[in-house]
Design a protein around this motif. Structure first.
Motif, PDB file in Angstrom:
ATOM      1  N   VAL A 149      -5.147  -6.943 -25.390  1.00 49.21           N
ATOM      2  CA  VAL A 149      -4.884  -6.523 -26.487  1.00 49.21           C
ATOM      3  C   VAL A 149      -3.685  -7.819 -26.193  1.00 49.21           C
ATOM      4  CG1 VAL A 149      -2.091  -6.193 -25.349  1.00 49.21           C
ATOM      5  CG2 VAL A 149      -3.210  -5.967 -28.020  1.00 49.21           C
ATOM      6  N   VAL A 154      -4.014  -3.407 -37.506  1.00 51.99           N
ATOM      7  CA  VAL A 154      -3.980  -3.221 -36.057  1.00 51.99           C
ATOM      8  C   VAL A 154      -5.709  -3.024 -35.461  1.00 51.99           C
ATOM      9  CG1 VAL A 154      -3.523  -2.465 -33.374  1.00 51.99           C
ATOM     10  CG2 VAL A 154      -1.755  -2.835 -35.159  1.00 51.99           C
ATOM     11  N   ALA A 214     -11.880  -1.022 -23.132  1.00 49.30           N
ATOM     12  CA  ALA A 214     -10.486  -1.657 -23.263  1.00 49.30           C
ATOM     13  C   ALA A 214     -10.003  -3.050 -22.680  1.00 49.30           C
ATOM     14  CB  ALA A 214      -9.494  -1.512 -24.441  1.00 49.30           C
ATOM     15  N   MET A 267     -11.043   3.817 -24.364  1.00 49.72           N
ATOM     16  CA  MET A 267     -11.147   4.390 -25.231  1.00 49.72           C
ATOM     17  C   MET A 267     -11.953   5.018 -26.027  1.00 49.72           C
ATOM     18  SD  MET A 267      -9.002   1.708 -26.636  1.00 49.72           S
ATOM     19  CE  MET A 267      -8.506   2.206 -28.488  1.00 49.72           C
ATOM     20  N   PHE A 322      -8.118  -1.227 -33.053  1.00 45.08           N
ATOM     21  CA  PHE A 322      -8.658  -0.640 -31.804  1.00 45.08           C
ATOM     22  C   PHE A 322     -10.317  -0.344 -32.248  1.00 45.08           C
ATOM     23  CE2 PHE A 322      -5.410   1.063 -33.242  1.00 45.08           C
ATOM     24  CZ  PHE A 322      -4.035   0.821 -32.585  1.00 45.08           C
ATOM     25  N   GLU A 339     -11.232  -5.325 -27.339  1.00 43.97           N
ATOM     26  CA  GLU A 339      -9.990  -5.435 -26.982  1.00 43.97           C
ATOM     27  C   GLU A 339      -9.501  -4.796 -28.138  1.00 43.97           C
ATOM     28  OE1 GLU A 339      -9.841  -9.430 -26.883  1.00 43.97           O
ATOM     29  OE2 GLU A 339      -8.277  -9.975 -29.121  1.00 43.97           O
ATOM     30  N   VAL A 340      -7.847  -4.692 -27.891  1.00 47.73           N
ATOM     31  CA  VAL A 340      -7.254  -4.122 -28.988  1.00 47.73           C
ATOM     32  C   VAL A 340      -6.225  -5.072 -29.886  1.00 47.73           C
ATOM     33  CG1 VAL A 340      -5.156  -2.903 -29.783  1.00 47.73           C
ATOM     34  CG2 VAL A 340      -6.223  -2.166 -28.089  1.00 47.73           C
TER      35      VAL A 340
END
Length: 486
Positions: free
Chosen positions: A72, A210, A69, A98, A212, A198-199
């Motif tokens: 964010v 969110v 990742a 991740m 993830f 990306e988060v």
């Protein structure tokens, strides 16, 4: 040498077992569950944990199995509030890796097997008594057979409902956060789907949402769904998840192929001491907190790394037993910080008053525009900023800080099979003479000093123990003398 008994074969217990086995210490790892974790649970391995895995010798396997990742992004009402780029992490591993917890456990189990160890399943700790020289433990096997064992040290890595902690009667102070959360491991696609590396955080008026990324084109979705109730809710349906996605992230995202749908509450609790005599706690047995920032598993695995080299040095009669006194104050301070930071992130994300949300979003937009703020965020999230400045093992200006990997000038301190300090000095002859005085504590060959005019003793877990002037040989001798075996 009698075997160390570790209770709980999650990531923390496995890390501790791997490290003790690497340091040639006998270890027995038990777990009452008949099989390893089957779900994703904890999802990210951060930079500092990957650096420590370099010492363990298993980083490459994790990198091959995980997804990197790169950052964010925070959004609200269709607008981007800010982006944090993980490439700013001052580490060879400038990303969040991740990887589902079930994979983390599989890889650590394989690494333990390569070191000659194994997990014993279907065995439960039912009682123990602490003595001055050993711990007597009673184990119940799945077939009902009771086994009594003697161990020099017992370590509870057995999670939030730790039997070890309960039998020590240690208070687990804290509280439950008031919201109910939805969790879904699913496939996410569509024109509005966020980047797969990306988060993505959506701060909606009804609560945070969110996404993830997970390896294999999957994703973890978490969101608040209202205040927690006394009665348990039924597991969410895929249709409910899709409706939540549409409401909070926009209509362009489709979800499908669920493998895990559930609800959870956030608990924030911690013991105030991680040790009672020959019994220790690590990981969720000692601290649980909000998953915001993905710190929980990483903090627990770093508990294990911190404890392993100290146990190994003492059990091998290469350091004084007083070395173990540093574990609880060091990791207790880290646990306090992680719990506080995760709690603040959760409180910020779950604000409910409309004006408070407007002010929060404006503040985030302004703060995330500042490079110093973004740098601070990635240092905290990656855990490379963790240190032990107040530790009884830290002496001198700059002691307790992480020793950056680029300064290693060779294998990472603590790599290999011996838990030794590494001496960094410009005076090779003086350094060799000091190492010869303390052969069980210091690697025999000093390494070049990266800071002119300074001398450093770096611990096996990669933190500075002693920081002193280049000619401070007497000070270095006193430091090591206090740790040397009788």
């Amino acid at each position: 040498m009698r075997e160390v008994l570790i209770v709980g074969a999650g990531p923390v217990g496995l890390t501790l077992a791997c490290e003790l086995a690497r340091y040639r210490v006998g270890v027995r790892l038990i777990d009452r569950s008949l099989r390893a974790t089957q779900t994703s649970k904890a999802l990210v391995v951060w930079s500092r944990t990957l650096e420590l895995m370099d010492r363990m010798g298993c980083t490459a396997a994790f990198l091959a199995a995980g997804l990197r990742a790169r950052g964010v992004t925070l959004r609200s009402g269709g607008r981007v509030l800010g982006h944090v780029d993980f490439s700013g992490i001052a580490s060879p591993y400038a990303f969040g890796l991740m990887i589902p917890q079930c994979e983390t456990e599989r890889l650590l189990t394989e690494h333990l097997r390569s070191l000659g160890g194994a997990v014993e399943r279907g065995i439960e700790l039912v009682a123990f008594s602490r003595g001055a020289d050993a711990v007597e433990a009673e184990l119940r096997h799945v077939d009902g057979r009771v086994e009594r064992v003697t161990t020099p040290f017992l370590i509870g890595c057995d999670g939030a409902h730790s039997a070890v902690r309960h039998r020590l009667d240690l208070p687990f102070g804290g509280s439950a956060q008031g919201d109910e959360w939805l969790l879904a491991d699913i496939r996410v696609d569509g024109a509005g789907a966020p980047p797969g590396d990306e988060v993505s955080v959506y701060l909606h008026r009804d609560g945070p949402f969110v996404i993830f990324p997970i390896p294999g084109g999957r994703a973890r979705v978490v969101a608040t769904i209202g205040r927690a109730e006394d009665r348990p809710r039924p597991d969410p349906t895929l249709a409910e998840v899709q409706a939540l996605v549409r409401a909070r992230a926009g209509p362009g995202i489709r979800v499908s192929d669920p493998v895990w749908l559930s609800h959870f509450r956030i608990h924030e609790r911690k013991v105030s001491e991680y040790r009672r005599g020959r019994v220790f706690l690590a990981g969720d047995a000692a601290h649980i907190h909000s998953p915001a920032g993905g710190q929980g598993m990483n903090t627990g695995m770093q508990d294990a790394v911190n404890l392993a080299w100290k146990l190994a040095a003492v059990l091998r009669a290469e350091a004084a037993p007083a070395l173990l006194d540093s574990y609880s104050p060091e990791r207790n301070a880290v646990g306090e910080t992680v719990l506080r930071n995760a709690g603040r992130l959760t409180a910020m994300a779950t604000l409910t008053h409309p004006l408070a949300q407007v002010l929060r979003n404006g503040a985030l937009r302004a703060l995330l525009g500042l490079g110093a703020v973004r740098a601070g965020m990635v240092t905290t999230m990656s855990e490379i900023g963790i240190g032990y400045p107040a530790s009884p093992l830290s002496a001198g200006r700059g002691a307790g800080r992480r020793w950056p990997p680029e300064r290693a000038a060779g294998p990472p301190p603590g790599a290999g099979t011996d838990p030794r300090f590494v001496l960094y000095t410009a005076d090779a002859a003086g350094g060799a003479a000091l190492a010869a005085r303390f052969p069980t504590l210091v690697e025999p060959l000093p390494r070049p000093a990266p800071e002119p005019g300074r001398l450093h003793l770096v611990r096996p877990d990669g933190y500075v123990g002693l920081a002193a002037q280049a000619d401070a040989w007497e000070e270095a001798g006193r430091y090591l003398g206090a740790l040397a075996p009788a």
